[in-house]
Every structure is written in structure tokens, then in C-alpha cells.
Write an enzyme that holds these catalytic residues in place. Structure first.
Site, short mmCIF file in Angstrom:
data_model
loop_
_atom_site.label_atom_id
_atom_site.label_comp_id
_atom_site.label_asym_id
_atom_site.label_seq_id
_atom_site.Cartn_x
_atom_site.Cartn_y
_atom_site.Cartn_z
N THR A 105 0.82 -1.22 0.00
CA THR A 105 0.00 0.00 0.00
C THR A 105 0.86 1.27 0.00
OG1 THR A 105 -1.88 -1.05 1.08
CG2 THR A 105 -1.68 1.34 1.35
N THR A 130 5.45 11.30 7.36
CA THR A 130 5.54 11.24 8.82
C THR A 130 6.95 11.56 9.31
OG1 THR A 130 5.51 9.65 10.67
CG2 THR A 130 5.91 8.72 8.51
N ASP A 131 7.04 12.02 10.55
CA ASP A 131 8.37 12.29 11.13
C ASP A 131 9.15 10.99 11.36
OD1 ASP A 131 6.90 11.28 13.28
OD2 ASP A 131 7.31 12.96 14.63
N GLU A 132 8.46 9.84 11.30
CA GLU A 132 9.16 8.57 11.56
C GLU A 132 10.21 8.26 10.50
OE1 GLU A 132 7.11 5.24 13.04
OE2 GLU A 132 5.67 6.43 14.15
N TYR A 155 7.08 0.06 8.87
CA TYR A 155 6.17 1.16 8.52
C TYR A 155 6.97 2.39 8.09
CZ TYR A 155 3.48 5.42 9.40
OH TYR A 155 2.92 6.68 9.28
N ALA A 156 7.94 2.79 8.92
CA ALA A 156 8.70 4.00 8.63
C ALA A 156 9.50 3.84 7.34
CB ALA A 156 9.63 4.32 9.80
N LYS A 159 7.17 4.34 4.40
CA LYS A 159 6.83 5.77 4.20
C LYS A 159 8.04 6.53 3.61
CE LYS A 159 3.50 7.65 5.27
NZ LYS A 159 2.22 7.87 4.51
N TYR A 212 4.92 0.29 26.86
CA TYR A 212 6.08 -0.44 26.35
C TYR A 212 7.37 0.03 27.03
CZ TYR A 212 3.07 -1.55 22.26
OH TYR A 212 2.07 -1.96 21.43
N GLY A 280 12.82 -2.26 18.03
CA GLY A 280 13.23 -1.08 17.24
C GLY A 280 12.54 0.21 17.67
P1 NAD Z 1 -5.59 5.59 9.31
O1 NAD Z 1 -4.97 4.23 9.48
O2 NAD Z 1 -6.56 6.08 10.31
O3 NAD Z 1 -6.29 5.70 7.88
C1 NAD Z 1 -5.72 5.19 6.71
C2 NAD Z 1 -6.80 5.21 5.63
O4 NAD Z 1 -6.24 4.72 4.41
C3 NAD Z 1 -8.01 4.32 5.96
O5 NAD Z 1 -9.21 4.98 5.65
C4 NAD Z 1 -7.81 3.11 5.04
O6 NAD Z 1 -9.03 2.48 4.69
C5 NAD Z 1 -7.13 3.78 3.85
N1 NAD Z 1 -6.37 2.81 3.05
C6 NAD Z 1 -5.46 1.91 3.49
N2 NAD Z 1 -4.97 1.19 2.47
C7 NAD Z 1 -5.58 1.68 1.34
C8 NAD Z 1 -5.48 1.35 -0.03
N3 NAD Z 1 -4.67 0.37 -0.46
N4 NAD Z 1 -6.23 2.03 -0.92
C9 NAD Z 1 -7.07 3.02 -0.49
N5 NAD Z 1 -7.22 3.36 0.81
C10 NAD Z 1 -6.46 2.69 1.71
O7 NAD Z 1 -4.34 6.56 9.19
P2 NAD Z 1 -4.14 8.06 9.70
O8 NAD Z 1 -3.63 8.01 11.09
O9 NAD Z 1 -5.33 8.86 9.37
O10 NAD Z 1 -2.91 8.49 8.77
C11 NAD Z 1 -3.15 9.09 7.49
C12 NAD Z 1 -1.81 9.41 6.86
O11 NAD Z 1 -1.08 10.29 7.69
C13 NAD Z 1 -0.91 8.17 6.66
O12 NAD Z 1 -0.27 8.29 5.41
C14 NAD Z 1 0.09 8.27 7.79
O13 NAD Z 1 1.32 7.68 7.42
C15 NAD Z 1 0.21 9.75 7.97
N6 NAD Z 1 0.56 10.22 9.33
C16 NAD Z 1 -0.14 9.77 10.41
C17 NAD Z 1 0.17 10.26 11.68
C18 NAD Z 1 -0.57 9.81 12.92
O14 NAD Z 1 -0.16 10.16 14.02
N7 NAD Z 1 -1.66 9.08 12.82
C19 NAD Z 1 1.21 11.20 11.83
C20 NAD Z 1 1.91 11.63 10.69
C21 NAD Z 1 1.56 11.13 9.45
O1 DAU Z 2 5.03 10.09 14.53
C1 DAU Z 2 4.01 9.90 13.61
C2 DAU Z 2 3.50 8.47 13.70
O2 DAU Z 2 2.78 8.38 14.92
C3 DAU Z 2 2.63 8.08 12.53
O3 DAU Z 2 3.39 8.11 11.35
C4 DAU Z 2 2.04 6.68 12.73
O4 DAU Z 2 1.15 6.35 11.68
C5 DAU Z 2 1.29 6.68 14.06
O5 DAU Z 2 0.81 5.37 14.31
C6 DAU Z 2 2.19 7.13 15.19
O6 DAU Z 2 3.24 6.15 15.44
P1 DAU Z 2 3.68 5.76 16.93
O7 DAU Z 2 4.31 4.44 16.91
O8 DAU Z 2 4.43 6.89 17.56
O9 DAU Z 2 2.21 5.73 17.61
P2 DAU Z 2 1.55 4.70 18.64
O10 DAU Z 2 0.25 5.30 19.05
O11 DAU Z 2 1.54 3.31 18.13
O12 DAU Z 2 2.55 4.75 19.88
C7 DAU Z 2 2.86 5.97 20.53
C8 DAU Z 2 3.87 5.65 21.63
O13 DAU Z 2 3.23 4.85 22.63
C9 DAU Z 2 5.05 4.82 21.15
O14 DAU Z 2 6.22 5.22 21.85
C10 DAU Z 2 4.68 3.39 21.53
C11 DAU Z 2 3.87 3.59 22.79
N1 DAU Z 2 2.81 2.57 23.05
C12 DAU Z 2 1.90 2.37 22.07
C13 DAU Z 2 0.89 1.44 22.24
C14 DAU Z 2 -0.13 1.17 21.16
C15 DAU Z 2 2.75 1.92 24.26
O15 DAU Z 2 3.58 2.15 25.15
N2 DAU Z 2 1.75 1.00 24.45
C16 DAU Z 2 0.82 0.71 23.48
O16 DAU Z 2 -0.06 -0.15 23.71
#
Ligand code: NAD
Ligand code: DAU
Length: 344
Positions: A105, A130-132, A155-156, A159, A212, A280
């Protein structure tokens, strides 16, 4: 980019941030139109956009961004002015247990959309990254747009690969594309696998919350609505070929976040349980957003404590939404509905 009468193709608009962005732009611009393309994976939910039902400015296609024929057809038929790509697999833990879907994807899907944009002569393409991609920081410093790319999770890495494809399509084909790199988002409609909604929903059920490692990892939190406003600014006024960092300026350890949530839900600290670390696991993220502030005047508006309090309230008041997404009931409904329409 022209501002009047803009027509956007938004990929992944049924997810957490994409739906915030669609609600924002259609709310702010009466003459804009949005075509949302979403595969509706476990993370995509049209209920996030329920308020737009009946709005003639909004249209939806259930489609996979990896499907090149379909993407070309939709772009040719809809003739959008710009494409904004949110579609992705987004959860780091899922990428560790099953990376292949992330590569499909996030990498292949981005290439397909870039090609559709190029062939369709699209005036602007915005890749939501993303900042990742920058990897992990020590106790000091922040990520700038010049920081080296050092992704640590599948994931990172996926992206980062997508960002490099965007660069190549700019350089080789002259596509007018921009990349945004944002820090951790929070707010309503976030799937309850990510830290904040996961912990709220667990605490609501009086279960322990799994932190974690030592819980001292730091994330820089931004409200999804602030992220959406920043993307709108980049779309309209960003410079083609550039990268823009977006951040909230709210660095918190995971323990701090957990304690805020325990307190908001009236639970004792003993409900916080330390569990084995994520492999990681990036230690610290922090964004230097000077460029987007100075060039585009973007500043986050939602104070963190207020945003977090409102988010907790939203989850408490919208239990049917998160129980629905946990059970997957909303997907069964759409699958049935689409098969009745003869669509896949
Ligand atoms: P999310 O997981 O909530 O939503 C992802 C959406 O993409 C869903 O609606 C899913 O159905 C759709 N999707 C997945 N695969 C697809 C495909 N093959 N074709 C069409 N649609 C598809 O994600 P989010 O948290 O809203 O993140 C959105 C974007 O922002 C992502 O690209 C993510 O990398 C980026 N981002 C997220 C965060 C965060 O903290 N959540 C931070 C920085 C950047
Ligand atoms: O920084 C931007 C990113 O932020 C986005 O690109 C990603 O899509 C988004 O998922 C998010 O990634 P993180 O890994 O930072 O988010 P998450 O909510 O999974 O975790 C946030 C922090 O909390 C991370 O240090 C891991 C920790 N964690 C997470 C979960 C789910 C826990 O300690 N326990 C948990 O159960």
C-alpha cells in the site's frame, strides 16, 4: 495553486486524519469539492464522514490505490485539480508482525497514484508522510527537513520509500508534488489501536494499560485538526518539490500521557502496567517546524491539555463508534451494501 472552486481527490479520506481534512476543507470552502477514494480497510470508516451525507460537493469511491487501472479511470473521469494522499497502512506494531501489506500500500500504492497524477496532468500532488522517516532522536535536538532519513520500523521504511518516489516523480517528470512530515496526531475518530484512544478505551473498561519498555519514549503531539489546517496551507501555498515538517510542539513521555489519561478517567496509577518493549522502538521524536511557520504562517491552534480533555470526552460520548470499529461491524455493513450494489 488557485483557491477558488478547487476539486480535490483525497486518497484514504475515510481514516482518522483524512476524514479530519475533508471535514475541514469542505467546512472552510463552500466552493470546493472532494472525491474520496478509500479501500475501507479495518481503519477506514465512512461513519467518520457521516455529516457529509447528501452534500453534493462530496463523492466517494471504494477503491484500492494499488489498482492502477481504477486510479487512472477515476482521475480521467473526475479531473481533480489536486491529489492529497493519506492512504496508508499506519500502525507500527502491525508493520512489525506483517510488513508486506505496508510495502504494497505505502510504496506501490504511492507509485500508482503518482503515475495517475502524472498521466492526468494534475496541477498539485501532496504526499502525507511522517516524522518517523527521520528515525530516532537522543535527548537533544529536533528533526528538520534536512535531517537524514533513518527509518527504523517497516512502517517508517515504507513511508520513507514513498517519499523518495515523490522526489523522483518531481525531478524526472516535473510533477508538482510536495511532501509533509508530521508528528503524532491525536483527536476524535482515531482507531483505538494507537496509544491515546487505545488507553482511553481500555480504561473505560477498567482494564490495565500496557506501557512499552520504560515508558520514557517521547512523542510530539498535534491535534489532527491542526494537521489538517497545515496540509491545506501546504496544498495552496507550498512550493513544489519541497518538504514541510509539521509539529505540535508538545513533547510528552508515554508515562506522562498515560498519567494524564488515568487522571482524566479517574483511575489509579496502578492500572499502568509495563510490558516488553516494541522492537526497534524509536526513543524520541521532536519536530522543528520553522519552515512551515515562516513560509506559510502555519501555527498549531489547539492547546494540548484542552485537546486531550476534549478527545477523552469524545471517546466517552461516542462509545458506539469505538465499539463498532473494535468489532469490525461497520466493515461487514459496507461489504454487504457494496455487494448489493454490484460493486467491489
Ligand atoms: P488511518 O490508518 O486512520 O487511515 C488510513 C486510511 O487509508 C483508511 O481509511 C484506510 O481504509 C485507507 N487505506 C489503506 N490502504 C488503502 C489502499 N490500499 N487504498 C485506499 N485506501 C487505503 O491513518 P491516519 O492516522 O489517518 O494516517 C493518514 C496518513 O497520515 C498516513 O499516510 C500516515 O502515514 C500519515 N501520518 C499519520 C500520523 C498519525 O499520528 N496518525 C502522523 C503523521 C503522518
Ligand atoms: O510520529 C508519527 C506516527 O505516529 C505516525 O506516522 C504513525 O502512523 C502513528 O501510528 C504514530 O506512530 P507511533 O508508533 O508513535 O504511535 P503509537 O500510538 O503506536 O505509539 C505511541 C507511543 O506509545 C510509542 O512510543 C509506543 C507507545 N505505546 C503504544 C501502544 C499502542 C505503548 O507504550 N503502548 C501501546 O499499547
Amino acid at each position: 495553486m488557485k483557491e477558488n472552486g478547487l476539486k480535490l481527490l483525497v486518497a484514504g479520506g475515510a481514516g482518522f486524519i483524512g476524514s479530519s481534512f475533508i471535514r475541514h476543507v469542505l467546512g472552510a470552502h463552500g466552493d470546493w469539492r472532494v472525491v474520496n477514494i478509500d479501500k475501507l480497510t479495518y481503519a477506514g470508516n465512512l461513519a467518520n464522514l457521516a455529516g457529509l451525507q447528501g452534500d453534493e460537493r462530496y463523492g466517494f469511491f471504494r477503491a484500492d490505490i494499488c489498482d492502477a487501472v481504477r486510479m487512472d479511470e477515476i482521475v480521467a473521469a473526475e479531473k481533480p485539480d489536486a491529489i492529497v494522499n493519506f492512504a496508508a497502512e499506519t500502525h507500527v506494531d502491525r508493520s512489525i508482525s506483517d510488513p508486506s501489506l505496508f510495502l504494497r500500500t505505502n510504496v506501490l500504492g504511492t507509485q500508482v497514484l503518482l503515475e495517475a497524477a502524472r498521466k492526468g496532468g494534475i496541477a498539485r500532488y501532496v504526499q502525507i508522510s511522517t516524522d518517523e522517516v527521520y528515525g530516532s532522536l537522543g535527548p537533544q535536538g529536533k528533526f528538520t527537513e534536512e535531517s537524514p532519513l533513518r527509518p527504523n520500523s517497516p512502517y517508517a521504511a515504507s513511508k520513507t520509500s514513498a517519499d523518495l518516489l515523490v522526489r523522483a516523480w518531481c525531478k524526472t517528470y516535473g510533477l508538482s508534488a510536495i511532501v509533509t512530515r508530521c508528528s503524532n496526531n491525536y483527536g476524535p475518530f482515531q482507531f483505538p489501536e494507537k496509544l491515546i484512544p487505545f488507553f482511553i478505551t481500555l480504561l473505560r473498561e477498567n482494564k490495565p494499560v500496557p506501557v512499552y519498555g520504560d515508558g520514557m519514549n517521547v512523542r510530539d503531539w498535534i491535534h489532527a485538526d491542526d494537521h489538517s489546517r497545515a496540509i491545506e496551507a501546504v496544498l495552496l501555498r507550498g512550493r513544489p518539490g519541497e518538504i514541510y515538517n509539521i509539529g505540535g510542539g508538545n513533547e510528552r513521555t508515554n508515562i506522562e500521557i498515560t498519567k494524564l489519561l488515568l487522571s482524566a478517567l479517574g483511575k489509579p496509577d496502578s492500572q499502568m502496567k509495563f510490558v516488553p518493549d516494541r522492537p526497534g522502538h524509536d526513543r524520541r521524536y521532536a519536530i522543528d517546524d520553522t519552515k512551515v511557520r515562516k513560509e506559510l504562517g502555519v501555527i498549531p491552534l489547539v492547546p494540548f491539555e484542552e485537546g486531550l480533555r476534549d478527545t477523552v470526552r469524545w471517546y466517552l460520548e461516542n462509545e458506539p463508534w469505538w465499539r463498532g470499529v473494535q468489532s469490525g461491524e461497520y466493515l461487514k455493513f459496507y461489504d454487504q451494501w457494496y455487494s448489493q450494489q454490484g460493486r467491489t
